[in-house]
Design a protein around this motif. Structure first.
Motif, mmCIF file in Angstrom:
data_model
loop_
_atom_site.group_PDB
_atom_site.id
_atom_site.type_symbol
_atom_site.label_atom_id
_atom_site.label_comp_id
_atom_site.label_asym_id
_atom_site.label_seq_id
_atom_site.Cartn_x
_atom_site.Cartn_y
_atom_site.Cartn_z
ATOM 1 N N THR A 106 -33.545 9.277 68.893
ATOM 2 C CA THR A 106 -32.701 8.817 67.801
ATOM 3 C C THR A 106 -31.240 9.160 68.091
ATOM 4 O O THR A 106 -30.339 8.407 67.734
ATOM 5 N N TRP B 83 -26.852 2.986 57.509
ATOM 6 C CA TRP B 83 -27.411 2.948 58.864
ATOM 7 C C TRP B 83 -27.181 4.287 59.556
ATOM 8 O O TRP B 83 -28.095 4.870 60.142
ATOM 9 N N VAL C 162 -34.123 3.962 64.513
ATOM 10 C CA VAL C 162 -33.527 2.652 64.285
ATOM 11 C C VAL C 162 -33.710 1.733 65.489
ATOM 12 O O VAL C 162 -33.509 0.523 65.364
ATOM 13 N N ILE D 7 -36.166 -0.822 64.575
ATOM 14 C CA ILE D 7 -35.585 -1.848 63.706
ATOM 15 C C ILE D 7 -34.818 -2.854 64.553
ATOM 16 O O ILE D 7 -34.983 -4.068 64.400
ATOM 17 N N GLU D 8 -33.993 -2.346 65.456
ATOM 18 C CA GLU D 8 -33.234 -3.219 66.355
ATOM 19 C C GLU D 8 -34.171 -4.129 67.157
ATOM 20 O O GLU D 8 -33.946 -5.324 67.260
ATOM 21 N N ASN E 203 -37.287 -5.044 66.531
ATOM 22 C CA ASN E 203 -37.997 -6.021 65.704
ATOM 23 C C ASN E 203 -37.084 -7.127 65.202
ATOM 24 O O ASN E 203 -37.518 -8.263 65.030
ATOM 25 N N LEU E 204 -35.814 -6.814 64.973
ATOM 26 C CA LEU E 204 -34.879 -7.843 64.530
ATOM 27 C C LEU E 204 -34.555 -8.839 65.639
ATOM 28 O O LEU E 204 -34.070 -9.931 65.368
ATOM 29 N N ARG F 145 -42.834 -11.754 65.014
ATOM 30 C CA ARG F 145 -43.079 -10.635 64.092
ATOM 31 C C ARG F 145 -44.433 -10.773 63.419
ATOM 32 O O ARG F 145 -45.162 -9.796 63.261
#
Length: 93
Positions: free
Chosen positions: A10, A24, A34, A37-38, A40-41, A48
């Motif tokens: 992290t 954030w 995160v 998250i990055e 998956n986006l 997804r």
């Protein structure tokens, strides 16, 4: 920008990924990964969904091998009741 998959911690994310605002940054400070998250986006919606279906199949497979059938039946019944309740009072028992 570096591929989030190449980040190890992290802290690495906090140094490498751009800031998207105080929430954030607070998430990184709190130890939230995160990078996931990055990553998956960067996936398309269909990717997804495919990923979610694979995870669901995995969970069901593990449950089928570890949770006794009578408990699975109770859990399935409770999940169905929750889904029906979400549809509105006319669908509840």
């Amino acid at each position: 920008m570096q591929d989030p998959a190449d980040l190890y911690t992290t802290e690495d994310a906090g140094r490498t990924l751009p800031s998207y605002g105080p929430a954030w940054d607070a998430a990184i400070e709190a130890g939230i990964d995160v990078t996931m998250i990055e990553r998956n986006l960067q996936l398309s919606p269909s990717e997804r969904l495919r990923q979610m279906e694979e995870a669901n199949r995995f969970v069901l497979e593990v449950q089928s091998r570890t949770v006794p059938p009578h408990i699975r039946q109770v859990q399935d019944h409770e999940r169905l009741r929750e889904k029906l309740a979400a549809l509105g009072p006319e669908y509840e028992d």
